[in-house]
Write a protein that holds these residues in place. Structure first.
Motif, short mmCIF file in Angstrom:
data_model
loop_
_atom_site.label_atom_id
_atom_site.label_comp_id
_atom_site.label_asym_id
_atom_site.label_seq_id
_atom_site.Cartn_x
_atom_site.Cartn_y
_atom_site.Cartn_z
N VAL A 180 -2.87 0.09 -0.15
CA VAL A 180 -2.25 -1.23 -0.09
C VAL A 180 -2.94 -2.21 -1.03
O VAL A 180 -2.29 -3.01 -1.72
CB VAL A 180 -2.27 -1.77 1.36
N GLU A 181 -4.28 -2.11 -1.15
CA GLU A 181 -4.98 -3.04 -2.06
C GLU A 181 -4.57 -2.79 -3.49
O GLU A 181 -4.41 -3.72 -4.29
CB GLU A 181 -6.50 -2.90 -1.88
N PHE A 182 -4.38 -1.51 -3.85
CA PHE A 182 -3.95 -1.20 -5.22
C PHE A 182 -2.56 -1.75 -5.48
O PHE A 182 -2.28 -2.29 -6.56
CB PHE A 182 -3.98 0.31 -5.47
N VAL A 183 -1.69 -1.65 -4.49
CA VAL A 183 -0.32 -2.16 -4.66
C VAL A 183 -0.33 -3.67 -4.84
O VAL A 183 0.39 -4.23 -5.68
CB VAL A 183 0.56 -1.75 -3.47
N LYS A 184 -1.19 -4.37 -4.10
CA LYS A 184 -1.31 -5.82 -4.27
C LYS A 184 -1.76 -6.14 -5.71
O LYS A 184 -1.20 -7.03 -6.38
CB LYS A 184 -2.35 -6.39 -3.31
N PHE A 185 -2.74 -5.39 -6.20
CA PHE A 185 -3.27 -5.57 -7.56
C PHE A 185 -2.15 -5.32 -8.58
O PHE A 185 -1.93 -6.13 -9.49
CB PHE A 185 -4.45 -4.62 -7.78
N TYR A 218 4.50 1.98 -8.26
CA TYR A 218 5.73 2.17 -9.05
C TYR A 218 6.82 1.24 -8.53
O TYR A 218 7.43 0.48 -9.29
CB TYR A 218 6.16 3.63 -8.96
N ASP A 219 7.02 1.26 -7.21
CA ASP A 219 8.09 0.44 -6.61
C ASP A 219 7.88 -1.04 -6.86
O ASP A 219 8.79 -1.77 -7.23
CB ASP A 219 8.14 0.68 -5.09
N VAL A 220 6.63 -1.48 -6.73
CA VAL A 220 6.38 -2.92 -6.79
C VAL A 220 6.42 -3.43 -8.23
O VAL A 220 6.83 -4.56 -8.50
CB VAL A 220 5.03 -3.23 -6.07
N VAL A 274 0.62 -8.56 3.53
CA VAL A 274 1.83 -8.04 2.89
C VAL A 274 2.61 -7.23 3.93
O VAL A 274 2.08 -6.93 5.00
CB VAL A 274 1.48 -7.16 1.67
N ASP A 275 3.87 -6.91 3.59
CA ASP A 275 4.70 -6.17 4.56
C ASP A 275 4.59 -4.68 4.28
O ASP A 275 4.96 -4.23 3.20
CB ASP A 275 6.16 -6.61 4.42
N ILE A 276 4.09 -3.93 5.26
CA ILE A 276 3.89 -2.49 5.10
C ILE A 276 4.84 -1.75 6.04
O ILE A 276 4.91 -2.05 7.23
CB ILE A 276 2.44 -2.10 5.44
N GLY A 327 3.24 7.94 10.11
CA GLY A 327 2.20 6.99 9.72
C GLY A 327 1.98 6.89 8.24
O GLY A 327 1.06 6.22 7.76
N ASN A 328 2.86 7.57 7.45
CA ASN A 328 2.74 7.46 5.99
C ASN A 328 3.28 6.12 5.50
O ASN A 328 4.29 5.65 6.00
CB ASN A 328 3.54 8.58 5.32
N ILE A 329 2.61 5.54 4.52
CA ILE A 329 3.06 4.25 3.96
C ILE A 329 4.24 4.53 3.03
O ILE A 329 4.06 5.12 1.97
CB ILE A 329 1.92 3.57 3.20
N VAL A 330 5.45 4.14 3.45
CA VAL A 330 6.63 4.45 2.65
C VAL A 330 7.14 3.25 1.86
O VAL A 330 7.98 3.40 0.99
CB VAL A 330 7.76 5.04 3.52
N ALA A 331 6.61 2.06 2.18
CA ALA A 331 6.99 0.88 1.39
C ALA A 331 5.96 -0.22 1.60
O ALA A 331 5.40 -0.36 2.68
CB ALA A 331 8.36 0.38 1.82
N VAL A 332 5.70 -0.96 0.52
CA VAL A 332 4.82 -2.14 0.60
C VAL A 332 5.52 -3.26 -0.16
O VAL A 332 5.84 -3.10 -1.34
CB VAL A 332 3.43 -1.88 -0.04
#
Ligand SMILES: OC[C@@H]1[C@@H](O)[C@H](O)[C@@H](O)c2[nH]c(CCc3ccccc3)c[n+]21
Length: 486
Positions: free
Chosen positions: A184-189, A250-252, A97-99, A105-110
């Motif tokens: 990231v795995e939670f966002v994919k789920f 939330y975003d996804v 996925v695109d991170i 280094g904070n994940i601001v979008a997935v």
């Protein structure tokens, strides 16, 4: 007597691990909670009950029956779950996925493109997905409201092996929310579920009580929560990852659904027993809300200034059971036993109020105080997503139910925007480390035969839910005086 709005939603909440299993073919053996409650060392040490979730109320098979009972009790809304470990028995790490990360280094979008969803379909148990669709459709098909919460504690074993973490430490075992990959795995789920089930969902919640997961799991090794690994640093790390997982999920979800996305959180009313404790208790209350603040304002002690985390909360799910009471004693703050969660099981609190089978003080004022606080601070729509009592004999539940509904009513009169009350719960179910010892149901379950029996409090619930008011003939139950012991 005390009326609720015509569109106020009465209902109940359930979670996968606690309700689904019970009949052959419903088991989900590849989760952290499954291995945790089956672990012989945990059972023989008394950390867990030895009862097993595969002997539970069997909602996976009997959901139509429970929906019939719920409908018969005047219920119009259900908050339900979906088990990550059931849908994804195999790891999803390799799905690209695109991170996007910020300079720190904070994940601001997935971003989870359709190609990734299709890849996940090859890894997923698509029959289980289809069965969840059947369960939700049966309730929706009755013209009802369905709230889907994505995460209610179990993690897939490929993400969290709690026995290994306790034995080897989080650096040498799949460490769940301590592993940044969990975000990231939670966002994919979340993306996968939103893509496939968005037509059935009226409101989304990403998580149930993240605070209980990171507090019980890492700061209270005797709580019976996995991984039982004492580390305040780990607790904070898990909290930070869970808050970011919520915001990115939330975003996804928003990419696939117009429905509101919220968070269900365990709120306790922090109470000062003496004047000297007041100031510290105010600080403790603020810290208690930190996680919610982090995903609402994007500025918090938990994650600092994070504009990418601002406005990631459309509604708040309020889970409330009792209080935590503090006393200042010779200059140091203490939590004396005999109040809130720390009463004698089946006994009485030092306040004279009865305690549940779980030893939790009946304290409805705390719910009104919390709702007023949350309204003042966040001003968001709220649902009571859990409120109930472990009371096998049903001796207190009618009073518990009416006194807490009265508290909700009072908070609403003061302006709190509460949209509904979902009881915990419709039926008896698997109470985590306590197994079947704690019975929270309006409806008794015989776990041998899986038969359901309405408790008297179910009838009180039905009167209130069908009339959308606490009628005169039940209003005396709002007053706990007859139950008190001086
Ligand atoms: O203990 C009753 C329910 C659980 O069955 C739910 O799964 C969970 O969401 C939930 N949270 C709380 C309040 C926090 C708490 C949880 C477990 C043990 C002690 C306190 C009570 N409950």
């Amino acid at each position: 007597m005390w009326k609720f709005p015509k569109d106020f939603l009465f209902g109940y909440s359930w979670s996968g691990f606690q309700f689904e299993m019970g009949l052959e073919g419903s088991e989900v053996p590849n989760s952290d909670w499954w291995v945790w409650v089956h672990d012989t060392e945990n059972i023989f040490s008394g950390l867990v009950s030895g009862h097993l979730p595969e002997n539970g109320p069997a909602y996976w098979h009997l959901y139509k029956q429970d929906h019939d009972i719920a409908e018969g009790l005047g219920m119009e809304a259900i908050r339900g779950g979906i088990e990550w470990a059931r849908l994804f028995p195999k790891p999803t790490f390799d799905v690209k996925v695109d991170i996007e990360k910020d300079e720190d280094g904070n994940i601001v979008a997935v971003d989870v493109p359709e190609r990734a969803i299709e890849e996940m379909e090859k890894l997923a148990d698509m029959k289980a997905l289809e069965h969840y669709r059947e369960i939700y459709s049966d309730w929706k098909g009755r013209g009802k409201v369905f709230i889907l919460n994505l995460y209610h504690w179990p993690l897939p074993l490929w993400l969290h092996d709690p026995i290994a973490v306790r034995r080897l430490g989080p650096d040498r075992a799949p460490s769940g929310w301590l592993d940044e990959r969990s975000v990231v795995e939670f966002v994919k789920f979340a993306a996968f579920v939103a893509y496939h089930l968005n037509d059935l969902v009226d409101m989304w919640s990403t998580m149930n009580e993240p605070n209980v997961v990171y507090e019980q799991g890492y700061t209270r090794p005797n709580s019976g929560f996995p991984p039982g690994y004492l580390s305040f640093e780990s607790s904070t790390k898990a909290a930070r990852n869970m808050a970011q997982a919520h915001a990115r999920a939330y975003d996804v979800i928003k990419e696939h659904s117009k429905a509101p996305v919220g968070l269900i959180y365990s709120f306790v009313w922090h109470d000062a027993l003496n004047e000297e404790a007041e100031d510290i208790v105010k600080e403790i209350r603020k810290r208690h809300y930190e996680f919610v603040t982090a995903v609402h304002s994007g500025s918090s002690g938990l994650l600092g200034e994070r504009p990418d985390m601002k406005g990631k909360l459309d509604w708040i799910g309020v889970n409330y059971y009792t209080r935590v009471a503090y006393r200042m004693n010779n200059g140091s703050i203490e939590v004396p036993p005999g109040y809130g969660y720390m009463c004698e099981r089946g006994g009485f609190a030092k306040s004279g109020r009865p305690a549940s089978d779980f030893g939790w003080e009946i304290y409805p004022e705390g719910l009104e105080n919390i709702l007023r606080d949350l309204h003042r601070i966040y001003g968001l729509p709220m649902m009571i997503t859990e409120n109930g009592i472990a009371d096998a004999a049903d001796r207190y539940r009618p009073y518990y139910l009416v006194s807490h509904l009265k508290a909700v009513h009072s908070a609403m009169e003061a302006g709190a925007d509460v949209r509904g009350y979902l009881h915990w719960s419709l039926t008896d179910n698997y109470e985590w480390a306590q197994g079947f010892r704690m019975r929270f149901g309006l409806v008794h379950v015989d776990f041998e035969t899986k038969k359901r029996y309405l408790r008297p409090s179910a009838l009180a619930f039905r009167e209130i839910a069908t009339r959308k008011e606490i009628p005169e003939e039940l209003s005396h139950l709002a007053d706990l005086t007859p139950l008190m012991r001086d």
